[in-house]
Scaffold this motif. Structure first.
Motif, PDB file in Angstrom:
ATOM      1  N   ALA A  47      40.109  21.612  23.493  1.00 22.51           N
ATOM      2  CA  ALA A  47      40.900  22.854  23.528  1.00 22.51           C
ATOM      3  C   ALA A  47      40.112  23.969  24.212  1.00 22.51           C
ATOM      4  CB  ALA A  47      41.296  23.270  22.114  1.00 22.51           C
ATOM      5  N   GLY A  48      38.809  24.022  23.972  1.00 23.87           N
ATOM      6  CA  GLY A  48      37.967  25.030  24.610  1.00 23.87           C
ATOM      7  C   GLY A  48      37.889  24.837  26.111  1.00 23.87           C
ATOM      8  N   VAL A  49      37.836  23.571  26.542  1.00 20.70           N
ATOM      9  CA  VAL A  49      37.796  23.278  27.978  1.00 20.70           C
ATOM     10  C   VAL A  49      39.120  23.674  28.617  1.00 20.70           C
ATOM     11  CG1 VAL A  49      37.633  21.428  29.699  1.00 20.70           C
ATOM     12  CG2 VAL A  49      36.044  21.480  27.767  1.00 20.70           C
ATOM     13  N   GLU A  50      40.228  23.369  27.964  1.00 14.79           N
ATOM     14  CA  GLU A  50      41.534  23.759  28.514  1.00 14.79           C
ATOM     15  C   GLU A  50      41.679  25.278  28.567  1.00 14.79           C
ATOM     16  OE1 GLU A  50      43.689  21.904  30.254  1.00 14.79           O
ATOM     17  OE2 GLU A  50      42.086  20.461  29.949  1.00 14.79           O
ATOM     18  N   ALA A  51      41.165  25.969  27.551  1.00 16.85           N
ATOM     19  CA  ALA A  51      41.194  27.434  27.561  1.00 16.85           C
ATOM     20  C   ALA A  51      40.339  27.971  28.703  1.00 16.85           C
ATOM     21  CB  ALA A  51      40.710  27.979  26.226  1.00 16.85           C
ATOM     22  N   ALA A  52      39.195  27.340  28.958  1.00 21.81           N
ATOM     23  CA  ALA A  52      38.332  27.758  30.072  1.00 21.81           C
ATOM     24  C   ALA A  52      39.040  27.530  31.405  1.00 21.81           C
ATOM     25  CB  ALA A  52      37.007  27.004  30.027  1.00 21.81           C
ATOM     26  N   ARG A  53      39.769  26.428  31.523  1.00 26.36           N
ATOM     27  CA  ARG A  53      40.523  26.160  32.763  1.00 26.36           C
ATOM     28  C   ARG A  53      41.627  27.202  32.960  1.00 26.36           C
ATOM     29  NH1 ARG A  53      40.002  20.073  31.580  1.00 26.36           N
ATOM     30  NH2 ARG A  53      38.424  19.493  33.105  1.00 26.36           N
ATOM     31  N   ALA A  54      42.324  27.556  31.890  1.00 29.56           N
ATOM     32  CA  ALA A  54      43.369  28.579  31.990  1.00 29.56           C
ATOM     33  C   ALA A  54      42.756  29.920  32.394  1.00 29.56           C
ATOM     34  CB  ALA A  54      44.121  28.712  30.668  1.00 29.56           C
ATOM     35  N   LEU A  55      41.609  30.242  31.810  1.00 30.50           N
ATOM     36  CA  LEU A  55      40.905  31.478  32.163  1.00 30.50           C
ATOM     37  C   LEU A  55      40.474  31.438  33.626  1.00 30.50           C
ATOM     38  CD1 LEU A  55      39.607  34.183  31.402  1.00 30.50           C
ATOM     39  CD2 LEU A  55      37.637  32.888  30.521  1.00 30.50           C
ATOM     40  N   ARG A  56      39.943  30.314  34.059  1.00 28.33           N
ATOM     41  CA  ARG A  56      39.507  30.155  35.450  1.00 28.33           C
ATOM     42  C   ARG A  56      40.659  30.412  36.419  1.00 28.33           C
ATOM     43  NH1 ARG A  56      37.764  24.262  36.655  1.00 28.33           N
ATOM     44  NH2 ARG A  56      40.000  23.940  36.494  1.00 28.33           N
ATOM     45  N   GLU A  57      41.818  29.834  36.141  1.00 30.07           N
ATOM     46  CA  GLU A  57      42.943  29.982  37.075  1.00 30.07           C
ATOM     47  C   GLU A  57      43.550  31.378  37.019  1.00 30.07           C
ATOM     48  OE1 GLU A  57      43.178  27.830  39.481  1.00 30.07           O
ATOM     49  OE2 GLU A  57      41.560  26.791  38.459  1.00 30.07           O
ATOM     50  N   ALA A  58      43.511  32.023  35.854  1.00 32.82           N
ATOM     51  CA  ALA A  58      43.964  33.416  35.763  1.00 32.82           C
ATOM     52  C   ALA A  58      43.017  34.316  36.557  1.00 32.82           C
ATOM     53  CB  ALA A  58      44.040  33.858  34.305  1.00 32.82           C
ATOM     54  N   LEU A  59      41.722  34.041  36.458  1.00 29.17           N
ATOM     55  CA  LEU A  59      40.742  34.798  37.252  1.00 29.17           C
ATOM     56  C   LEU A  59      40.985  34.573  38.742  1.00 29.17           C
ATOM     57  CD1 LEU A  59      37.573  34.095  35.109  1.00 29.17           C
ATOM     58  CD2 LEU A  59      38.499  36.378  35.617  1.00 29.17           C
ATOM     59  N   ARG A  60      41.208  33.316  39.135  1.00 31.22           N
ATOM     60  CA  ARG A  60      41.446  33.005  40.552  1.00 31.22           C
ATOM     61  C   ARG A  60      42.670  33.775  41.068  1.00 31.22           C
ATOM     62  NH1 ARG A  60      39.430  28.634  42.803  1.00 31.22           N
ATOM     63  NH2 ARG A  60      39.579  27.391  40.901  1.00 31.22           N
ATOM     64  N   ALA A  61      43.733  33.843  40.264  1.00 31.03           N
ATOM     65  CA  ALA A  61      44.933  34.584  40.676  1.00 31.03           C
ATOM     66  C   ALA A  61      44.603  36.062  40.880  1.00 31.03           C
ATOM     67  CB  ALA A  61      46.042  34.416  39.638  1.00 31.03           C
ATOM     68  N   SER A  62      43.778  36.629  40.018  1.00 30.53           N
ATOM     69  CA  SER A  62      43.377  38.034  40.177  1.00 30.53           C
ATOM     70  C   SER A  62      42.518  38.220  41.421  1.00 30.53           C
ATOM     71  CB  SER A  62      42.607  38.524  38.954  1.00 30.53           C
ATOM     72  OG  SER A  62      43.480  38.634  37.856  1.00 30.53           O
ATOM     73  N   LEU A  63      41.629  37.275  41.683  1.00 25.22           N
ATOM     74  CA  LEU A  63      40.768  37.376  42.863  1.00 25.22           C
ATOM     75  C   LEU A  63      41.575  37.209  44.148  1.00 25.22           C
ATOM     76  CD1 LEU A  63      37.559  35.454  41.707  1.00 25.22           C
ATOM     77  CD2 LEU A  63      38.256  37.825  41.290  1.00 25.22           C
ATOM     78  N   LEU A  64      42.600  36.379  44.102  1.00 24.80           N
ATOM     79  CA  LEU A  64      43.508  36.281  45.255  1.00 24.80           C
ATOM     80  C   LEU A  64      44.220  37.610  45.476  1.00 24.80           C
ATOM     81  CD1 LEU A  64      44.955  32.715  44.709  1.00 24.80           C
ATOM     82  CD2 LEU A  64      43.749  33.498  46.756  1.00 24.80           C
ATOM     83  N   ALA A  65      44.638  38.242  44.392  1.00 26.02           N
ATOM     84  CA  ALA A  65      45.300  39.545  44.503  1.00 26.02           C
ATOM     85  C   ALA A  65      44.353  40.585  45.098  1.00 26.02           C
ATOM     86  CB  ALA A  65      45.806  40.008  43.136  1.00 26.02           C
TER      87      ALA A  65
END
Length: 181
Positions: A47-65
């Protein structure tokens, strides 16, 4: 992939987390014990790894913005995730200085939240971007004077994009003559 320098301060944590997934090869450092250990994720915490992946992709979306690009896919908004980060403001009684302090639960989320907050205050948050190349989206820190960098590497992603544009502008080659019987 990038020859660019690391992001300043705590943003290097954000940069490193986003760059755990190589979109071109599909390799995900969070699939390895060493990759999980780098971010303090327990070996058996799926669950922690999946949460880290979700955080990673949310960060990536912000960095794309930050780079002026739409999100790469639908993700949980970064603000929604960071609202769950247990942080407190610690004030030193001796000199009255204040700083964000982490709370024990959710260490990766808290560390990322603290890094983002500090970068916002320092004015460096919007300089952390994701590469424009759709098969890359690598996180890089834009040190260009105008803050308009587009690629993680001018030698790789930038060169590919410029070559594609060049080829698209060239007229098509003349038709080859039909072979004579």
């Amino acid at each position: 992939m990038s020859e660019r320098s690391a992001a300043p301060g705590g943003l290097v944590l954000v940069q490193d987390l986003v760059n755990t997934l190589d979109l071109e090869s599909g390799a995900d450092a969070l699939d390895t014990a060493d990759g999980r250990a780098r971010f303090g994720l327990p070996e058996d915490d799926a669950a922690g790894v999946e949460a880290a992946r979700a955080l990673r992709e949310a960060l990536r979306a912000s960095l794309l913005a930050h780079a002026g690009h739409p999100p790469h896919r639908a993700v949980v908004p970064l603000g929604t995730l960071l609202r769950k980060a247990p942080l407190v403001v610690a004030v030193d009684p001796a000199d009255g200085s204040a700083a964000l302090a982490l709370v024990d639960r959710g260490p990766l989320l808290s560390r990322v939240a603290a890094a983002v907050a500090e970068a916002v205050v320092a004015g460096t948050w919007t300089r952390l971007k994701a590469c424009e190349a759709a098969d890359c989206h690598w996180a890089y820190y834009d040190r260009s004077p105008a803050g308009r960098g587009r690629w993680c590497s001018m030698q790789v992603c930038g060169a590919r994009a410029k070559m594609r544009r060049y080829r698209a502008k060239r007229p098509p080659p003349p038709p080859r003559p039909a072979p004579q019987p």
